[in-house]
Design an enzyme around this catalytic site. Structure first.
Site, PDB file in Angstrom:
ATOM      1  N   LYS A  74      -0.530   9.974   2.927  1.00 40.43           N
ATOM      2  CA  LYS A  74      -1.548   8.927   2.875  1.00 40.43           C
ATOM      3  C   LYS A  74      -0.848   7.571   2.888  1.00 40.43           C
ATOM      4  O   LYS A  74       0.182   7.408   2.213  1.00 40.43           O
ATOM      5  CB  LYS A  74      -2.376   9.109   1.598  1.00 40.43           C
ATOM      6  CG  LYS A  74      -3.518   8.138   1.433  1.00 40.43           C
ATOM      7  CD  LYS A  74      -4.253   8.398   0.112  1.00 40.43           C
ATOM      8  CE  LYS A  74      -5.452   7.491  -0.061  1.00 40.43           C
ATOM      9  NZ  LYS A  74      -6.159   7.742  -1.343  1.00 40.43           N
ATOM     10  N   SER A 149     -11.080   8.488  -0.563  1.00 36.59           N
ATOM     11  CA  SER A 149     -10.353   7.608   0.334  1.00 36.59           C
ATOM     12  C   SER A 149      -9.257   8.306   1.157  1.00 36.59           C
ATOM     13  O   SER A 149      -8.822   7.763   2.159  1.00 36.59           O
ATOM     14  CB  SER A 149      -9.706   6.462  -0.457  1.00 36.59           C
ATOM     15  OG  SER A 149      -8.768   6.961  -1.383  1.00 36.59           O
ATOM     16  N   SER A 173     -10.668  10.927  -4.526  1.00 34.24           N
ATOM     17  CA  SER A 173     -10.203  10.693  -3.161  1.00 34.24           C
ATOM     18  C   SER A 173      -9.443  11.832  -2.498  1.00 34.24           C
ATOM     19  O   SER A 173      -9.224  11.795  -1.294  1.00 34.24           O
ATOM     20  CB  SER A 173      -9.334   9.447  -3.121  1.00 34.24           C
ATOM     21  OG  SER A 173     -10.161   8.322  -3.100  1.00 34.24           O
TER      22      SER A 173
HETATM   23  N1  GLN Z   1     -14.449   6.623  -4.309  1.00 28.60           N
HETATM   24  C1  GLN Z   1     -13.790   6.240  -5.503  1.00 28.60           C
HETATM   25  C2  GLN Z   1     -13.498   4.768  -5.471  1.00 28.60           C
HETATM   26  O1  GLN Z   1     -13.752   4.173  -4.486  1.00 28.60           O
HETATM   27  C3  GLN Z   1     -12.509   6.993  -5.680  1.00 28.60           C
HETATM   28  C4  GLN Z   1     -11.442   6.521  -4.774  1.00 28.60           C
HETATM   29  C5  GLN Z   1     -10.110   7.137  -5.061  1.00 28.60           C
HETATM   30  O2  GLN Z   1     -10.025   8.190  -5.700  1.00 28.60           O
HETATM   31  N2  GLN Z   1      -9.078   6.447  -4.629  1.00 28.60           N
HETATM   32  O3  GLN Z   1     -13.009   4.205  -6.390  1.00 28.60           O
END
Ligand code: GLN
Length: 465
Positions: A74, A149, A173
């Protein structure tokens, strides 16, 4: 599905395929792909490493299980000498000065990094649309989002472009995109894997974990990347995971939160399918307990208050003086303002502004400290529940992946869609998405440091369905 890592390892050892050929094929597929899953290809590095593996095999030397196995990263992890953009304008030309611990451990084991993968900028999002590299498309339907994400990472695994990928999970994410693309994704217990070299989002919930096409591969990767790290004082030493011993139905009590399932926002089919999983487990003799979770919506507000506060603080270092792009202006202050306005996406700015508000004098007690207190209560809640049950099952997401373009219009709806994943992040618990049971998978959570039980139960569940 059996271990892809072992399958490829055997092919390499038996000389059915050369490592160079394997890596080249994957690089070509990544380069041609239509899913916007790639930010940067690591072709030179990957091919050089593949040549070394081939030379070893040609010499008749033994190779380790992960040696020569291509993987994705990532694009929020550092890998020395390579881009680390966080899918942002800010860092689009930024080159990593050092390598993240988890990635270094994989490289030391001989695994080959192929690609920096598209994601929501700085981990801010649930759809992988918050990126300068174009929205990531779902592996199974290009009109839908890839989830987020870590969307690019999940899509690459689902399409077979990478054997596994390393994602970051702050509030879902890894798990949610794994569910959206029908692969496995583990958020380990907080601290099991070092965060060193992962760009900090919410430091108190940020976790590093694998996305893969089998439980076996999740385990193999975890056993390389886990462990105490001098660079991250929240890490702890852990034993290798071994999920090979089957669980006995008689010894498991499964819990699920009835308030999660009665939530108005839950898609009717996901609800029906989830309840049918519960029935199948009962039919196998598993003791199942519905548990309450009153005010489940406070999970979302607690998480976002803390996430915004921590990310505002973590990203304060990005002002153009040390890292990434700088917009020149007449004064230093103006340069900071311009740099930050141009460098961050709308969604990241929303969170930074929100986070600074949460932390500001006059609001900190009311919002930030209250969220901290609520988090402590949420952790207690989980601790008590795990005295009664050994595993908690839940849906991964309340709905199926939305169409690309829809979520950006309604950030609040996107925050609410995290309802099933963020609680377990606040609880620091190990939790796995298995692509079974419902259209977006099932989430399997256990008590802190019970990562092995999570994997064992996943195997049990798959056999039971
Ligand atoms: N969707 C959640 C957020 O936007 C989790 C994102 C993540 O785990 N990086 O904070």
């Amino acid at each position: 599905m059996a271990s892809e890592i072992i399958k490829i390892h055997e092919k390499l050892v038996n000389k059915e395929i050369s490592c160079t050929q394997l890596v080249q094929e994957k690089l070509d597929a990544l380069a041609k792909n239509q899913y916007n899953s790639v930010n940067f290809l690591l072709s030179d590095l990957a091919l050089e490493k593949a040549k070394q593996v081939d030379a070893k095999i040609a010499e008749g030397e033994k190779i380790g299980l992960l040696e020569g196995i291509p993987f994705g990263v990532k694009d929020v992890f550092l890998l020395q000498g390579q881009h680390a953009s966080a899918s942002s304008n800010f860092l689009k030309n930024y080159i990593s000065p050092y390598t993240a611990t988890a990635i270094q451990k994989l490289i030391d084991a001989g695994a080959i990094p192929l690609v920096k993968e598209n994601a929501d900028s700085f981990g801010h999002g649930s759809t992988s649309e918050n990126t300068i590299f174009g929205a990531v498309k779902n592996a199974h339907n290009e009109e839908l989002v890839g989830g987020g994400s870590s969307g690019g990472s999940a899509v690459n695994v689902a399409k077979g472009y990478t054997v596994f990928s390393i994602g970051g999970d702050t509030g879902g994410s890894i798990r949610q995109p794994a569910g959206f693309n029908k692969v496995y994704g583990l958020k380990p217990t907080y601290g099991r894997v070092s965060r060193y070299g992962l760009m900090a989002y919410t430091s108190s919930t940020d976790c590093v974990g694998p996305i893969a096409s089998s439980i076996e591969d999740i385990e193999l990767v975890m056993n390389v990347i886990s462990g105490k790290d001098y660079h991250d004082q929240t890490t702890y030493a852990s034993e290798a995971l071994d999920s090979s011993k089957a669980l006995d139905a008689k010894n498991i009590t499964v819990g699920y939160y009835s308030d999660f399932i009665e939530n108005k926002g839950l898609d009717a089919n996901i609800k029906k399918d989830f309840l049918s999983v519960i029935e199948k487990l009962k039919a196998k003799g598993v003791n199942v307990k519905p548990l309450p979770f009153k005010n489940a919506d406070t999970l979302v507000s607690t998480y976002y208050a803390l996430a915004m506060a921590e990310t505002a603080s973590n990203l304060a270092r990005l002002d153009g003086s040390m890292y990434g792009e700088r917009a020149n202006a007449d004064s230093l202050k103006e340069s900071y303002a311009l740099t930050r306005s141009e460098g961050f996406t709308e969604e990241s700015k929303r969170r930074i502004v929100g986070g600074n508000q949460v932390l500001s004098q006059g609001h900190a007690d009311e919002i930030y400290l209250k969220a901290r207190a609520l988090r402590a209560q949420i952790m207690d809640h989980f601790n008590k529940d795990f005295k009664e049950v050994s595993v908690i099952l839940s849906p991964v997401s309340p709905a199926n992946p939305p169409k690309i373009g829809n979520s950006l219009k309604d950030p609040l709806a996107m925050y609410l869609s995290d309802i099933y994943t963020i609680g377990f992040s606040l609880g620091e618990l190990p939790t796995l998405t298995a692509p079974v049971g419902t259209s977006t998978g099932i989430q399997i959570t256990t008590a802190k440091k019970q990562d092995e039980l999570t994997l064992k139960f996943a195997k049990f569940l798959i056999a039971a369905l």
